[in-house]
Design a protein around this motif. Structure first.
Motif, PDB file in Angstrom:
ATOM      1  N   THR A 456    -112.357  -8.124 -33.236  1.00 28.57           N
ATOM      2  CA  THR A 456    -111.763  -9.155 -32.396  1.00 28.57           C
ATOM      3  C   THR A 456    -111.510  -8.522 -31.042  1.00 28.57           C
ATOM      4  O   THR A 456    -110.765  -7.540 -30.934  1.00 28.57           O
ATOM      5  CB  THR A 456    -110.454  -9.687 -32.998  1.00 28.57           C
ATOM      6  N   TRP A 457    -112.120  -9.078 -29.998  1.00 33.20           N
ATOM      7  CA  TRP A 457    -112.191  -8.403 -28.707  1.00 33.20           C
ATOM      8  C   TRP A 457    -111.553  -9.231 -27.601  1.00 33.20           C
ATOM      9  O   TRP A 457    -111.752 -10.448 -27.522  1.00 33.20           O
ATOM     10  CB  TRP A 457    -113.656  -8.115 -28.357  1.00 33.20           C
ATOM     11  N   ALA A 458    -110.820  -8.554 -26.738  1.00 32.40           N
ATOM     12  CA  ALA A 458    -110.182  -9.214 -25.602  1.00 32.40           C
ATOM     13  C   ALA A 458    -111.230  -9.689 -24.603  1.00 32.40           C
ATOM     14  O   ALA A 458    -112.239  -9.029 -24.362  1.00 32.40           O
ATOM     15  CB  ALA A 458    -109.203  -8.259 -24.931  1.00 32.40           C
ATOM     16  N   PHE A 459    -110.985 -10.849 -24.020  1.00 31.15           N
ATOM     17  CA  PHE A 459    -111.810 -11.413 -22.948  1.00 31.15           C
ATOM     18  C   PHE A 459    -110.820 -11.995 -21.945  1.00 31.15           C
ATOM     19  O   PHE A 459    -110.084 -12.934 -22.268  1.00 31.15           O
ATOM     20  CB  PHE A 459    -112.728 -12.502 -23.526  1.00 31.15           C
ATOM     21  N   HIS A 460    -110.789 -11.441 -20.726  1.00 26.27           N
ATOM     22  CA  HIS A 460    -109.698 -11.802 -19.817  1.00 26.27           C
ATOM     23  C   HIS A 460    -110.058 -11.593 -18.358  1.00 26.27           C
ATOM     24  O   HIS A 460    -111.030 -10.909 -18.021  1.00 26.27           O
ATOM     25  CB  HIS A 460    -108.446 -10.969 -20.149  1.00 26.27           C
ATOM     26  N   CYS A 461    -109.235 -12.200 -17.516  1.00 25.05           N
ATOM     27  CA  CYS A 461    -109.285 -11.915 -16.086  1.00 25.05           C
ATOM     28  C   CYS A 461    -108.646 -10.560 -15.848  1.00 25.05           C
ATOM     29  O   CYS A 461    -107.581 -10.254 -16.400  1.00 25.05           O
ATOM     30  CB  CYS A 461    -108.530 -12.987 -15.311  1.00 25.05           C
ATOM     31  N   HIS A 462    -109.298  -9.703 -15.031  1.00 25.36           N
ATOM     32  CA  HIS A 462    -108.773  -8.351 -14.815  1.00 25.36           C
ATOM     33  C   HIS A 462    -107.771  -8.271 -13.668  1.00 25.36           C
ATOM     34  O   HIS A 462    -107.267  -7.196 -13.358  1.00 25.36           O
ATOM     35  CB  HIS A 462    -109.915  -7.363 -14.595  1.00 25.36           C
ATOM     36  N   HIS A 463    -107.482  -9.391 -13.033  1.00 20.78           N
ATOM     37  CA  HIS A 463    -106.346  -9.464 -12.110  1.00 20.78           C
ATOM     38  C   HIS A 463    -105.105  -9.350 -12.985  1.00 20.78           C
ATOM     39  O   HIS A 463    -104.840 -10.216 -13.826  1.00 20.78           O
ATOM     40  CB  HIS A 463    -106.389 -10.795 -11.368  1.00 20.78           C
ATOM     41  N   ALA A 464    -104.341  -8.263 -12.833  1.00 17.35           N
ATOM     42  CA  ALA A 464    -103.289  -7.936 -13.801  1.00 17.35           C
ATOM     43  C   ALA A 464    -102.241  -9.036 -13.922  1.00 17.35           C
ATOM     44  O   ALA A 464    -101.731  -9.294 -15.016  1.00 17.35           O
ATOM     45  CB  ALA A 464    -102.626  -6.614 -13.424  1.00 17.35           C
ATOM     46  N   TYR A 465    -101.909  -9.699 -12.812  1.00 16.54           N
ATOM     47  CA  TYR A 465    -100.870 -10.720 -12.861  1.00 16.54           C
ATOM     48  C   TYR A 465    -101.405 -12.012 -13.463  1.00 16.54           C
ATOM     49  O   TYR A 465    -100.681 -12.716 -14.176  1.00 16.54           O
ATOM     50  CB  TYR A 465    -100.295 -10.944 -11.457  1.00 16.54           C
ATOM     51  N   HIS A 466    -102.665 -12.333 -13.214  1.00 15.90           N
ATOM     52  CA  HIS A 466    -103.260 -13.498 -13.871  1.00 15.90           C
ATOM     53  C   HIS A 466    -103.330 -13.277 -15.378  1.00 15.90           C
ATOM     54  O   HIS A 466    -103.021 -14.181 -16.163  1.00 15.90           O
ATOM     55  CB  HIS A 466    -104.667 -13.755 -13.332  1.00 15.90           C
ATOM     56  N   MET A 467    -103.752 -12.081 -15.785  1.00 12.20           N
ATOM     57  CA  MET A 467    -103.863 -11.779 -17.209  1.00 12.20           C
ATOM     58  C   MET A 467    -102.497 -11.879 -17.882  1.00 12.20           C
ATOM     59  O   MET A 467    -102.356 -12.509 -18.951  1.00 12.20           O
ATOM     60  CB  MET A 467    -104.444 -10.378 -17.425  1.00 12.20           C
ATOM     61  N   ASN A 468    -101.481 -11.295 -17.281  1.00 11.06           N
ATOM     62  CA  ASN A 468    -100.153 -11.303 -17.878  1.00 11.06           C
ATOM     63  C   ASN A 468     -99.475 -12.668 -17.797  1.00 11.06           C
ATOM     64  O   ASN A 468     -98.443 -12.872 -18.431  1.00 11.06           O
ATOM     65  CB  ASN A 468     -99.280 -10.233 -17.222  1.00 11.06           C
ATOM     66  N   ALA A 469    -100.067 -13.572 -17.034  1.00 16.99           N
ATOM     67  CA  ALA A 469     -99.534 -14.940 -16.962  1.00 16.99           C
ATOM     68  C   ALA A 469    -100.396 -15.915 -17.751  1.00 16.99           C
ATOM     69  O   ALA A 469    -100.283 -17.117 -17.565  1.00 16.99           O
ATOM     70  CB  ALA A 469     -99.427 -15.378 -15.506  1.00 16.99           C
ATOM     71  N   GLY A 470    -101.280 -15.385 -18.637  1.00 17.35           N
ATOM     72  CA  GLY A 470    -101.950 -16.256 -19.587  1.00 17.35           C
ATOM     73  C   GLY A 470    -103.456 -16.266 -19.601  1.00 17.35           C
ATOM     74  O   GLY A 470    -104.049 -16.846 -20.514  1.00 17.35           O
ATOM     75  N   MET A 471    -104.125 -15.645 -18.615  1.00 13.40           N
ATOM     76  CA  MET A 471    -105.584 -15.732 -18.580  1.00 13.40           C
ATOM     77  C   MET A 471    -106.208 -14.597 -19.394  1.00 13.40           C
ATOM     78  O   MET A 471    -106.892 -13.706 -18.887  1.00 13.40           O
ATOM     79  CB  MET A 471    -106.107 -15.725 -17.139  1.00 13.40           C
ATOM     80  N   MET A 472    -105.978 -14.658 -20.687  1.00 15.96           N
ATOM     81  CA  MET A 472    -106.517 -13.679 -21.622  1.00 15.96           C
ATOM     82  C   MET A 472    -106.612 -14.324 -22.999  1.00 15.96           C
ATOM     83  O   MET A 472    -105.664 -14.937 -23.471  1.00 15.96           O
ATOM     84  CB  MET A 472    -105.653 -12.430 -21.700  1.00 15.96           C
ATOM     85  N   GLY A 473    -107.777 -14.197 -23.595  1.00 18.78           N
ATOM     86  CA  GLY A 473    -107.966 -14.651 -24.973  1.00 18.78           C
ATOM     87  C   GLY A 473    -108.786 -13.630 -25.733  1.00 18.78           C
ATOM     88  O   GLY A 473    -108.863 -12.469 -25.343  1.00 18.78           O
ATOM     89  N   SER A 474    -109.387 -14.069 -26.842  1.00 16.71           N
ATOM     90  CA  SER A 474    -110.163 -13.131 -27.641  1.00 16.71           C
ATOM     91  C   SER A 474    -111.410 -13.819 -28.190  1.00 16.71           C
ATOM     92  O   SER A 474    -111.473 -15.036 -28.313  1.00 16.71           O
ATOM     93  CB  SER A 474    -109.328 -12.571 -28.797  1.00 16.71           C
ATOM     94  N   ILE A 475    -112.389 -12.983 -28.507  1.00 20.10           N
ATOM     95  CA  ILE A 475    -113.598 -13.422 -29.190  1.00 20.10           C
ATOM     96  C   ILE A 475    -113.609 -12.737 -30.550  1.00 20.10           C
ATOM     97  O   ILE A 475    -113.541 -11.507 -30.637  1.00 20.10           O
ATOM     98  CB  ILE A 475    -114.851 -13.054 -28.376  1.00 20.10           C
ATOM     99  N   ALA A 476    -113.679 -13.519 -31.615  1.00 23.95           N
ATOM    100  CA  ALA A 476    -113.537 -12.977 -32.968  1.00 23.95           C
ATOM    101  C   ALA A 476    -114.826 -13.132 -33.754  1.00 23.95           C
ATOM    102  O   ALA A 476    -115.480 -14.177 -33.694  1.00 23.95           O
ATOM    103  CB  ALA A 476    -112.402 -13.696 -33.701  1.00 23.95           C
ATOM    104  N   TYR A 477    -115.191 -12.087 -34.473  1.00 23.11           N
ATOM    105  CA  TYR A 477    -116.349 -12.126 -35.369  1.00 23.11           C
ATOM    106  C   TYR A 477    -115.962 -12.778 -36.685  1.00 23.11           C
ATOM    107  O   TYR A 477    -114.858 -12.583 -37.200  1.00 23.11           O
ATOM    108  CB  TYR A 477    -116.860 -10.713 -35.644  1.00 23.11           C
ATOM    109  N   THR A 478    -116.917 -13.531 -37.244  1.00 26.23           N
ATOM    110  CA  THR A 478    -116.762 -14.061 -38.597  1.00 26.23           C
ATOM    111  C   THR A 478    -117.772 -13.369 -39.485  1.00 26.23           C
ATOM    112  O   THR A 478    -117.948 -12.175 -39.399  1.00 26.23           O
ATOM    113  CB  THR A 478    -116.936 -15.589 -38.590  1.00 26.23           C
ATOM    114  N   SER A 479    -118.458 -14.091 -40.337  1.00 27.94           N
ATOM    115  CA  SER A 479    -119.435 -13.460 -41.242  1.00 27.94           C
ATOM    116  C   SER A 479    -120.715 -13.115 -40.472  1.00 27.94           C
ATOM    117  O   SER A 479    -121.001 -13.700 -39.426  1.00 27.94           O
ATOM    118  CB  SER A 479    -119.771 -14.418 -42.393  1.00 27.94           C
ATOM    119  N   PRO A 480    -121.521 -12.171 -40.999  1.00 28.61           N
ATOM    120  CA  PRO A 480    -122.780 -11.815 -40.328  1.00 28.61           C
ATOM    121  C   PRO A 480    -123.714 -13.012 -40.256  1.00 28.61           C
ATOM    122  O   PRO A 480    -123.673 -13.916 -41.072  1.00 28.61           O
ATOM    123  CB  PRO A 480    -123.353 -10.717 -41.214  1.00 28.61           C
ATOM    124  N   ALA A 481    -124.586 -12.956 -39.232  1.00 28.78           N
ATOM    125  CA  ALA A 481    -125.571 -14.034 -39.071  1.00 28.78           C
ATOM    126  C   ALA A 481    -126.586 -13.987 -40.214  1.00 28.78           C
ATOM    127  O   ALA A 481    -126.882 -12.930 -40.738  1.00 28.78           O
ATOM    128  CB  ALA A 481    -126.264 -13.892 -37.727  1.00 28.78           C
TER     129      ALA A 481
END
Length: 481
Positions: A456-481
């Motif tokens: 499960t990997w972070a995907f976010h804006c690298h502007h530190a204040y934008h990230m800490n104010a909510g612009m960060m989520g994640s991409i999660a793996y499920t079962s193999p293709a």
């Protein structure tokens, strides 16, 4: 050996956490500490991040095992992210993603096979510690000696404030500060590039009605290797020689231009990945991006300032390249107001390493939203932090079309993977291989990545204040293709 085999091979390796016994007496240590830095004649307490040799950061060879202990010698918890490397899940250095912060006086042991060479960096991924200079270069070389360049030099850029970053964020989320002032109160020469957008009239995810805002944090100085233009670093070079300049934008909230003045350079790599050379004298460098420049020093010699200019401001920082005996003139700390970064050069970049022929499994839409008076930023209309944006299956190739619906640029960073830039707006390209791409206001940028690193990997804006104010989520793996 493919990625799946590497991950499988690592599965049997025990990971040492904070406080556990040392496996080997000679384990290499990266130390997080406090240090005092003088900026404009005033002392400031900032973080330091040093390698086993006592110097800032790491300089290592491709093929070396990344078996380092991170020792926290400060009085606060921290965690270090290896920006540019693609370690297995749980060793990426992000709190809440398979690893927890390292308590004061404790350590965490990393051990994985590094497959990424190039110009990278390491930085805190906890709160706003990155703003307090908790960052350092991470250079992974393919050979001990440069193959084509006679000399190399690394430059780490920072935006610097004497204020507590937590106070800045509280001010922003309270509807005050530079975000509310629309460019006012920035001091001489600093406000002209700011947009006049009224954020108070915007709801989350609504498009701004006027020009975008370039900066929402006011800084006391901009640093190149911890120094201002009052006392810049002077790099001695040879007449007629060639310099490879590795530049890292470690700023918390400032996109910058690299300005070589009368010199011309070849941009040969971005984010640690080779591109077909692009010649210019000015290059864009968004937050967290890296640029490798190959500069031919004139045979006549001289002193040549290399300036780093934050967009929308007159303030700047830089270094000076000088041949022996050259007279070095003082460089003013302010100049012309720098324009906003755009993607005109990004359209020209072409990766040397091309992806294997394989169709895209699907395209995910990602709206970059927020930026209202309460300074809440988000993805797809809501603040996220660790929430899952979408899931993938191992083996898929995923395209992500990012549409910036806000009035500010967002340098978007995907952890654990690299991606190709495949389209800017409606223009399809075979672009650069990156881990950070800038998405300007109201622009659309499409990327594609291979799902080859389960977790499960972070995907976010690298502007530190934008990230800490909510612009960060994640991409999660499920079962193999």
């Amino acid at each position: 050996m493919n990625r799946r085999e590497l991950v499988a091979g690592l599965a049997g390796l025990p990971l040492l956490g904070a406080g556990r016994p040392v496996r080997a007496a000679d384990r290499r240590v990266i130390t997080v500490s406090r240090r005092t830095l003088e900026v404009k004649g005033r002392a400031a307490s900032v973080f330091g991040l040093t390698g086993p040799d006592g110097k800032p950061g790491l300089d290592m060879l491709l093929g070396e095992r990344f078996d380092y202990r991170v020792q926290n010698d400060t009085d606060t918890a921290t965690i270090i992210h290896w920006h540019g490397l693609t370690p297995p899940y749980g060793q990426d250095g992000v709190a809440g993603f398979g690893q927890e912060p390292i308590p004061p006086g404790q350590f965490f042991d990393h051990d994985f096979i590094n497959t990424r060479s190039g110009t990278h960096w390491m930085h805190s991924h906890l709160g706003l510690q990155e703003q307090q200079l908790l960052a350092a270069p991470l250079i992974v070389r393919e050979t001990k000696e440069p193959l084509f360049d006679t000399q190399e030099h690394v430059v780490l850029l920072h935006d610097f404030t004497f204020r507590d970053p937590a106070d800045i964020l509280a001010e922003l989320t309270g509807g005050r500060g530079a975000h509310a002032a629309h460019g006012g109160g920035h001091g001489a020469g600093q406000g002209a590039g700011q947009g006049a957008m009224d954020h108070s009239a915007m709801g989350h995810g609504q498009a701004p009605m006027t020009a975008g805002m370039l900066n929402d944090v006011v800084y006391d100085a901009y640093l190149a290797n911890d120094r201002t233009l009052d006392d810049p670093e002077v790099v001695m070079v040879e007449k007629g020689g060639v310099l490879r300049l590795r530049i890292i934008n470690g700023a918390a909230a400032s996109n910058m231009w690299i300005d070589l003045g009368p010199l011309e350079a070849e941009l040969i790599a971005v984010d640690g990945n080779a591109i077909h050379p692009v010649k210019a004298s000015v290059f864009p460098l968004a937050i967290a991006q890296r640029a490798d420049l190959r500069i031919a020093i004139p045979s006549s010699g001289g002193a040549f300032p290399v300036l780093f200019r934050p967009e929308g401001l007159a303030m700047r920082t830089g270094i000076v390249l000088a041949t022996p005996g050259a007279a070095i003139a003082r460089v003013a700390e302010e100049g012309d107001v720098a324009p906003a970064l755009d993607l005109s050069q990004e359209l020209l970049y072409r990766a040397v390493a091309r992806p294997r022929e394989e169709p895209v499994s699907r395209t995910e839409m990602l709206m970059l939203t927020g930026g209202g008076a309460d300074y809440v930023w988000g993805l797809n209309g809501r603040a996220m932090m660790h929430d899952t944006i979408f899931t993938v299956r191992e083996g898929e190739r995923i395209a992500v079309m990012m549409h910036n619906m806000t009035g500010m640029s967002h340098p978007m960073h995907l952890h654990g993977h690299y991606f190709h830039v495949t389209a800017i707006g409606n223009t399809a390209i075979e672009g650069a291989l990156r881990d950070v791409v800038l998405v300007p206001p109201m622009e659309t940028v499409t990327i594609a990545f291979d799902a080859d690193n389960p977790g499960t990997w972070a995907f976010h804006c690298h502007h530190a204040y934008h990230m800490n104010a909510g612009m960060m989520g994640s991409i999660a793996y499920t079962s193999p293709a």
